[in-house]
Scaffold this active site. Structure first.
Site, short mmCIF file in Angstrom:
data_model
loop_
_atom_site.label_atom_id
_atom_site.label_comp_id
_atom_site.label_asym_id
_atom_site.label_seq_id
_atom_site.Cartn_x
_atom_site.Cartn_y
_atom_site.Cartn_z
N HIS A 114 20.97 25.16 11.18
CA HIS A 114 22.29 25.56 11.67
C HIS A 114 23.08 26.37 10.64
O HIS A 114 24.28 26.57 10.79
CB HIS A 114 23.12 24.33 12.06
CG HIS A 114 22.56 23.59 13.23
ND1 HIS A 114 21.65 22.56 13.08
CD2 HIS A 114 22.75 23.72 14.57
CE1 HIS A 114 21.32 22.07 14.26
NE2 HIS A 114 21.98 22.77 15.19
N ASP A 216 -7.97 3.14 -19.09
CA ASP A 216 -9.38 3.00 -18.72
C ASP A 216 -10.23 4.13 -19.30
O ASP A 216 -10.54 5.10 -18.63
CB ASP A 216 -9.51 2.99 -17.19
CG ASP A 216 -10.94 2.71 -16.72
OD1 ASP A 216 -11.84 2.65 -17.58
OD2 ASP A 216 -11.14 2.54 -15.52
N HIS A 219 -14.57 4.04 -18.16
CA HIS A 219 -15.28 4.77 -17.10
C HIS A 219 -15.92 6.05 -17.61
O HIS A 219 -16.85 6.57 -17.01
CB HIS A 219 -14.32 5.10 -15.95
CG HIS A 219 -13.40 6.25 -16.24
ND1 HIS A 219 -12.31 6.16 -17.09
CD2 HIS A 219 -13.40 7.53 -15.79
CE1 HIS A 219 -11.70 7.31 -17.15
NE2 HIS A 219 -12.33 8.17 -16.37
N HIS A 224 -18.16 10.36 -16.57
CA HIS A 224 -18.02 11.73 -17.08
C HIS A 224 -19.18 12.19 -17.96
O HIS A 224 -19.06 13.21 -18.66
CB HIS A 224 -16.71 11.85 -17.88
CG HIS A 224 -15.48 11.63 -17.05
ND1 HIS A 224 -15.29 12.22 -15.83
CD2 HIS A 224 -14.36 10.89 -17.29
CE1 HIS A 224 -14.11 11.86 -15.34
NE2 HIS A 224 -13.54 11.05 -16.20
N ASP A 367 -13.31 11.81 -11.09
CA ASP A 367 -12.29 10.78 -10.92
C ASP A 367 -11.84 10.68 -9.46
O ASP A 367 -11.72 9.57 -8.91
CB ASP A 367 -11.07 11.09 -11.80
CG ASP A 367 -11.35 10.85 -13.27
OD1 ASP A 367 -12.19 10.00 -13.59
OD2 ASP A 367 -10.72 11.53 -14.09
#
Length: 452
Positions: A114, A216, A219, A224, A367
């Site tokens: 508007h 973490d 991992h 990786h 990931d």
């Protein structure tokens, strides 16, 4: 219209989903819609959330569009040099008043519906054809964009909170600024974001990436390895002195893990010049930061500022995990560099982040897949009945290190993740900042006595 902000509630039944005695987390925290709605109220409507870097909006009228939880927000530099933030929603019918991600020297914002227009200060300037102004009951001065209740910055990083009663940004961060300075204050020239932002969506719960970055590193040995082989020609290596140097630190749920190997993260970007730059920077920064923090500038490290702002020292990727439901996030990624760094070094950081932590990056794809499957599998009815275990390193508290926060030995540890979920439970259960600042996640021996 006076801005209305939600008051915190209390969800003790959700707080109990985190069992601090057994170091277990109920899987429903990642899938339940009621838990998610409570998070939006208890955590994202109260916490100080990252909004922008000062370098993104240097001049009056410069703006960034971002999110606080699922609330769309405009962050804009004011004419007096200060920074304000507003809900990106017209108070007339709720439409966006800003459609683009960023802009320079804007004079205002206009709703497409508007024609209501607003200044960069959020005040209503006018309406299409001045139809509303012709109505004698229309009080233009009382209508405007809803402001974010508090906006403040720390060494270039701008944060905001919807809670007018929240503690200050410095109190919210606490002594965790000691660790933030590893990236924000290792050079006298300060920092900046370069190269714009990369946006993507991942079908995961926001807490999976936040807890991954809070502590973490475990991992990386498995997840990786292929990426590390491709870039470095060798697998992930935490360094020969890992056991002696590595630690985790947590304050109010904010957490960092590092093994102090100086350049472990930087090496993964694949540019020898960056490694040399960080080695030199580490030596020069000893006077500013001391030996421990100067060794962490490029080391194998990761960090999360509770609830959803994370970065990797060395790789210099800064990111926010914006929640978009229990099973989806919007990820926004920037590259942070020192302003005084040579231009070719800045460019190598930019390219290195794209190669490693972007939608096509060798590590981010690893990931993202893990987080998506973790979210999806946890939706199973029988699966949800089984608790998740965060019990690695229960007896590793380190009271001998002269560092702020809850310190635990080794970075191969669930300590920071346990404290992250403990802070999550505190926000679920507690409805006032005095109790929040005196909870289990408060820094040892430095608990706040009262919060006005």
């Amino acid at each position: 219209m006076k801005a209305v902000y939600p008051k915190a509630g209390s969800y003790p039944e959700f707080a109990k989903l985190v069992n601090r005695e057994t170091a277990q987390v109920d899987r429903s925290v990642f899938t339940d819609q009621d838990v998610y709605q409570a998070e939006l109220r208890q955590i994202f409507a109260r916490s100080w959330l990252f909004l922008a870097h000062e370098s993104q909006i240097p001049n009056p009228g410069d703006f960034i569009r971002t999110s606080m939880g699922e609330d769309d927000v405009i962050v804009v530099r004011q004419r007096d040099g200060s920074v304000n933030a507003f809900l990106n929603s017209c108070p007339h019918r709720g439409n966006r008043v800003c459609m683009v991600d960023a802009g320079k020297k804007a004079r205002g914002f206009i709703c497409n519906y508007h024609g209501w227009s607003f200044g960069i200060d959020g005040k209503l300037r006018g309406t299409d054809g001045k139809i509303y102004e012709k109505d004698e009951t229309f009080e233009k001065a009382q209508i405007g964009l809803t402001p974010v209740a508090q906006v403040d910055s720390y060494k270039g990083l701008i944060f905001g909170t919807f809670d007018p009663d929240a503690v200050s940004l410095l109190e919210f961060l606490g002594d965790f600024t000691f660790y933030l300075d590893i990236m924000l204050d290792n050079d006298e020239g300060g920092t900046e974001f370069i190269g714009g932002a990369i946006k993507s969506e991942i079908d995961c719960n926001w807490k999976f990436p936040a807890e991954n970055f809070v502590g973490d590193i475990l991992h990386a040995f498995w997840t990786h390895q292929s990426g590390a082989q491709a870039i470095l020609g060798a697998g992930v290596d935490l360094g020969k002195r890992y056991e002696e140097l590595a630690f985790q630190a947590s304050i109010y749920g904010h957490g960092i893990e590092t093994n102090l190997d100086k350049v472990g993260n930087t090496r993964t970007l694949g540019y020898p010049d960056l490694v040399d730059y960080v080695f030199d920077l580490s030596e020069k920064a000893k006077e500013r930061l001391g030996d421990v923090r100067s060794r962490a500038i490029g080391a194998i490290s990761s960090c999360t500022v509770f609830p959803n702002f994370s970065f990797l020292p060395g790789q210099n990727t800064f990111r926010v995990w914006h929640p978009r439901g229990p099973g989806k996030i919007e990820l926004v990624v920037w590259t942070l560099v020192n302003k005084n760094a040579p231009e070719h070094i800045k460019e190598q950081y930019r390219k290195g982040v794209m190669m490693t932590f972007s939608p096509g990056g060798v590590f981010e794809m690893d990931d993202g897949e893990n987080w998506e499957y973790s979210t999806r599998v946890n939706q199973g009815f029988v699966t949800r009945q089984q608790p998740l275990h965060y019990a690695l390193g229960l007896e590793t508290a380190d009271a001998d290190r002269d560092l702020p926060g809850h310190i635990h030995k080794g970075s191969l540890n669930d300590a920071n993740q346990r404290l992250f979920y403990t802070r999550w439970a505190e926000f679920m259960e507690l409805d006032n900042w005095t109790d929040l600042q005196n909870g289990e996640t408060a820094p040892p021996k430095k608990r706040v006595e009262t919060v006005e």
